[in-house]
Every structure is written in structure tokens, then in C-alpha cells.
Design a protein around this motif. Structure first.
Motif, short mmCIF file in Angstrom:
data_model
loop_
_atom_site.label_atom_id
_atom_site.label_comp_id
_atom_site.label_asym_id
_atom_site.label_seq_id
_atom_site.Cartn_x
_atom_site.Cartn_y
_atom_site.Cartn_z
N LEU A 67 42.74 52.93 85.58
CA LEU A 67 43.22 51.58 85.32
C LEU A 67 42.07 50.59 85.32
CD1 LEU A 67 45.71 49.83 84.73
CD2 LEU A 67 45.97 49.53 87.21
N SER A 68 41.18 50.74 86.27
CA SER A 68 40.03 49.85 86.36
C SER A 68 39.13 49.96 85.13
CB SER A 68 39.23 50.17 87.62
OG SER A 68 38.08 49.35 87.70
N ASP A 69 38.99 51.17 84.60
CA ASP A 69 38.09 51.42 83.47
C ASP A 69 38.71 51.12 82.11
OD1 ASP A 69 36.21 52.29 85.30
OD2 ASP A 69 36.57 54.43 84.92
N THR A 70 40.03 50.95 82.06
CA THR A 70 40.73 50.77 80.78
C THR A 70 41.01 49.29 80.54
OG1 THR A 70 41.78 52.93 81.11
CG2 THR A 70 42.77 51.47 79.46
N PRO A 71 40.74 48.80 79.34
CA PRO A 71 41.05 47.39 79.05
C PRO A 71 42.55 47.10 79.24
CG PRO A 71 39.70 48.35 77.29
CD PRO A 71 40.12 49.49 78.19
N ALA A 72 42.85 45.95 79.78
CA ALA A 72 44.23 45.56 80.05
C ALA A 72 45.07 45.53 78.79
CB ALA A 72 44.27 44.20 80.74
N ASP A 105 38.39 51.32 99.62
CA ASP A 105 37.25 52.25 99.61
C ASP A 105 36.61 52.34 98.23
OD1 ASP A 105 37.69 52.75 102.28
OD2 ASP A 105 38.60 54.73 101.96
N MET A 106 37.43 52.16 97.19
CA MET A 106 36.92 52.24 95.82
C MET A 106 36.41 50.89 95.33
SD MET A 106 39.77 54.80 94.18
CE MET A 106 38.93 54.90 92.58
N HIS A 107 36.39 49.90 96.22
CA HIS A 107 35.93 48.55 95.91
C HIS A 107 36.76 47.92 94.78
CE1 HIS A 107 32.61 49.36 98.58
NE2 HIS A 107 32.38 50.47 97.91
N LEU A 108 38.06 48.21 94.81
CA LEU A 108 38.98 47.66 93.82
C LEU A 108 39.90 46.60 94.41
CD1 LEU A 108 39.91 50.98 91.95
CD2 LEU A 108 38.33 49.18 91.19
N ASP A 109 39.71 46.27 95.70
CA ASP A 109 40.52 45.21 96.29
C ASP A 109 40.13 43.90 95.61
OD1 ASP A 109 38.12 45.83 97.67
OD2 ASP A 109 38.66 44.54 99.34
N GLY A 110 41.14 43.13 95.28
CA GLY A 110 40.92 41.92 94.49
C GLY A 110 41.03 42.21 93.00
N GLU A 111 41.04 43.49 92.62
CA GLU A 111 41.19 43.87 91.22
C GLU A 111 42.53 44.56 90.98
OE1 GLU A 111 39.17 46.90 87.97
OE2 GLU A 111 37.95 46.26 89.67
N ILE A 112 42.90 45.47 91.89
CA ILE A 112 44.14 46.24 91.74
C ILE A 112 44.88 46.23 93.07
CG2 ILE A 112 45.15 48.51 91.26
CD1 ILE A 112 42.71 49.10 89.48
N GLN A 113 46.20 46.16 93.01
CA GLN A 113 47.02 46.32 94.21
C GLN A 113 48.10 47.35 93.94
OE1 GLN A 113 50.31 43.05 94.75
NE2 GLN A 113 48.36 42.02 94.36
N VAL A 114 48.68 47.85 95.00
CA VAL A 114 49.70 48.89 94.90
C VAL A 114 51.04 48.32 95.39
CG1 VAL A 114 50.40 51.21 95.62
CG2 VAL A 114 47.97 50.69 95.28
N LEU A 145 50.64 50.56 90.25
CA LEU A 145 49.29 50.02 90.27
C LEU A 145 49.25 48.79 89.36
CD1 LEU A 145 47.36 53.39 89.91
CD2 LEU A 145 48.48 52.40 91.92
N LEU A 146 48.93 47.65 89.95
CA LEU A 146 48.95 46.37 89.24
C LEU A 146 47.58 45.72 89.24
CD1 LEU A 146 51.84 45.64 91.46
CD2 LEU A 146 52.14 44.91 89.14
N ARG A 147 47.24 45.14 88.12
CA ARG A 147 45.99 44.38 88.04
C ARG A 147 46.23 43.00 88.67
NH1 ARG A 147 42.49 46.48 84.06
NH2 ARG A 147 43.51 48.06 82.76
N GLU A 148 45.33 42.60 89.54
CA GLU A 148 45.44 41.29 90.18
C GLU A 148 45.36 40.16 89.15
OE1 GLU A 148 45.03 40.30 93.77
OE2 GLU A 148 45.28 42.32 94.56
N ASP A 149 44.49 40.30 88.14
CA ASP A 149 44.37 39.28 87.09
C ASP A 149 45.70 39.07 86.38
OD1 ASP A 149 41.72 38.93 87.68
OD2 ASP A 149 40.97 40.01 85.92
N SER A 150 46.39 40.17 86.10
CA SER A 150 47.68 40.08 85.41
C SER A 150 48.70 39.38 86.27
CB SER A 150 48.17 41.47 85.03
OG SER A 150 47.28 42.07 84.12
N ILE A 151 48.67 39.67 87.56
CA ILE A 151 49.60 39.02 88.49
C ILE A 151 49.33 37.51 88.52
CG2 ILE A 151 50.29 38.81 90.91
CD1 ILE A 151 49.59 41.83 91.16
N GLU A 152 48.06 37.16 88.60
CA GLU A 152 47.71 35.73 88.64
C GLU A 152 48.15 35.01 87.37
OE1 GLU A 152 43.52 35.47 89.55
OE2 GLU A 152 43.79 36.57 91.43
N ARG A 153 47.93 35.63 86.20
CA ARG A 153 48.36 35.01 84.94
C ARG A 153 49.89 34.87 84.90
NH1 ARG A 153 44.56 38.43 82.86
NH2 ARG A 153 46.14 39.86 82.08
#
Length: 189
Positions: A67-72, A105-114, A145-153
Motif C-alpha cells: 500500500l505504501s509503495d502503490t500510488p493512491a 516498526d515499518m515507519h508507516l505511522d502517520g502514513e497508514i493506519q489499521v 489498511l487506510l492511508r492517513e492522507d485519504s482520511i484527512e482529505r
């Protein structure tokens, strides 16, 4: 309460999950943000055939990275469906801390949430059969798995986002158990 169809193949599991998304989540407007990504086909459905917590964690980490590597624009959110492990809600609920730790651990906090959905979902201090629990009940255990940016928008576009939980409870209470059962989207009483 019905149990997951453990003889179902991946296509059947995904079809049941998509039916739940369309009829319950979108149909009842439990998540006003779900319709757009569903229509744009930006929801990735993944069936984890894991039978152990360790195997599920490995799949989760792979999906977080994917998810992190794939464009939204291609994949905005992932539903990681895991019908063969964590069918007991208490075990599932405890695993959510592991999932959150994996994100960190994957340094995705702030980017993805569960987010979490389960056939036996139960909010704290509620009876197992409380209809309010059905806002988070799905045909199978799911890690969303949700993108934080998408949630904010989405929150910017939907100013009453803080009221979603209360509105969902009201919607489900009006629907009642018989109404939920009639949707035929997952766990019945």
C-alpha cells in the motif's frame, strides 16, 4: 451467530466481503468515504490464507509495504481478509496492538493506519448481541489498511466526520437485528 465459510475459495470470500461493503458499509452509509474508492475500484481485496498469527503478521507487513509503495490513484485502501486465523474476537482484538506495532516498526505511522472489522466485533462495555456492535461486524475478520492522507482529505470534505460513530449507532439501532439479518451480509445473531 454464523461462522465464516472456511470452505470458501478466495473469490467467494472476496465476493462476500464486497457484498458487505456495498450493502452495509456503503448502503447504510456507515462510512461516507467508502463509496468513492469503491466506485473508482481503488479498494484492494486480499485474502490471507494464513493459519497462524505469525503468517498473518507477515502478510500484513507485505500489504502495508504494498500500500505504501502503490500510488493512491491505483490502490487507496486495502481490505486484508483473514478467515483462517483470529476468528475469536478476543484474540483478534489483542492482535490489533501487534498490527499497530508493525505500522510503527515499518515507519508507516502517520502514513497508514489499521481499522478493524470482525464477525464477533464487540465494543467495550457492551453486550455481545448489542446491535451497535454490528457497525464493525463483517463476514470475516478484516484488517482495513487506510492511508492517513485519504482520511484527512475525506474529513475535510465531510465536516461532520466526528459525528460518524454516533450516526452509525443510530442507523444500526433503527435497522435492528431483523433488518441486519435481512441485509444478508455477514454474521447473523
Amino acid at each position: 451467530m454464523s461462522t465464516p465459510n472456511l470452505n470458501a475459495d478466495d473469490d467467494q470470500i472476496i465476493a462476500a466481503t464486497e457484498r458487505w461493503l456495498e450493502k452495509a458499509v456503503i448502503g447504510l452509509n456507515l462510512c461516507p468515504f467508502a463509496k468513492a474508492v469503491h466506485i473508482k475500484k481503488q479498494v484492494r481485496y486480499v485474502v490471507a490464507n494464513a493459519t497462524t498469527v505469525e503468517a498473518l503478521l507477515e502478510t500484513l507487513m507485505n500489504e502495508l509495504q504494498c500500500l505504501s509503495d502503490t500510488p493512491a490513484e491505483l490502490v487507496d485502501t486495502t481490505l486484508l481478509i483473514h478467515p483462517f486465523v483470529l476468528n475469536d474476537f478476543v484474540d483478534y482484538n489483542e492482535f490489533l496492538d501487534v498490527a499497530d506495532a508493525a505500522v510503527e516498526d515499518m515507519h508507516l505511522d502517520g502514513e497508514i493506519q489499521v481499522a478493524s472489522f470482525h464477525p464477533q466485533y464487540q465494543f467495550a462495555d457492551t453486550d455481545i448481541n448489542d446491535i451497535g456492535n454490528y457497525t464493525n461486524r463483517a463476514p470475516y475478520p478484516i484488517l482495513h489498511l487506510l492511508r492517513e492522507d485519504s482520511i484527512e482529505r475525506a474529513v475535510e470534505a465531510f465536516p461532520e466526520a466526528s459525528e460518524i460513530f454516533e450516526k452509525n449507532i443510530e442507523t444500526i439501532e433503527k435497522l435492528g437485528h431483523d433488518g441486519w439479518d435481512a441485509l444478508d451480509v455477514g454474521p447473523a445473531r
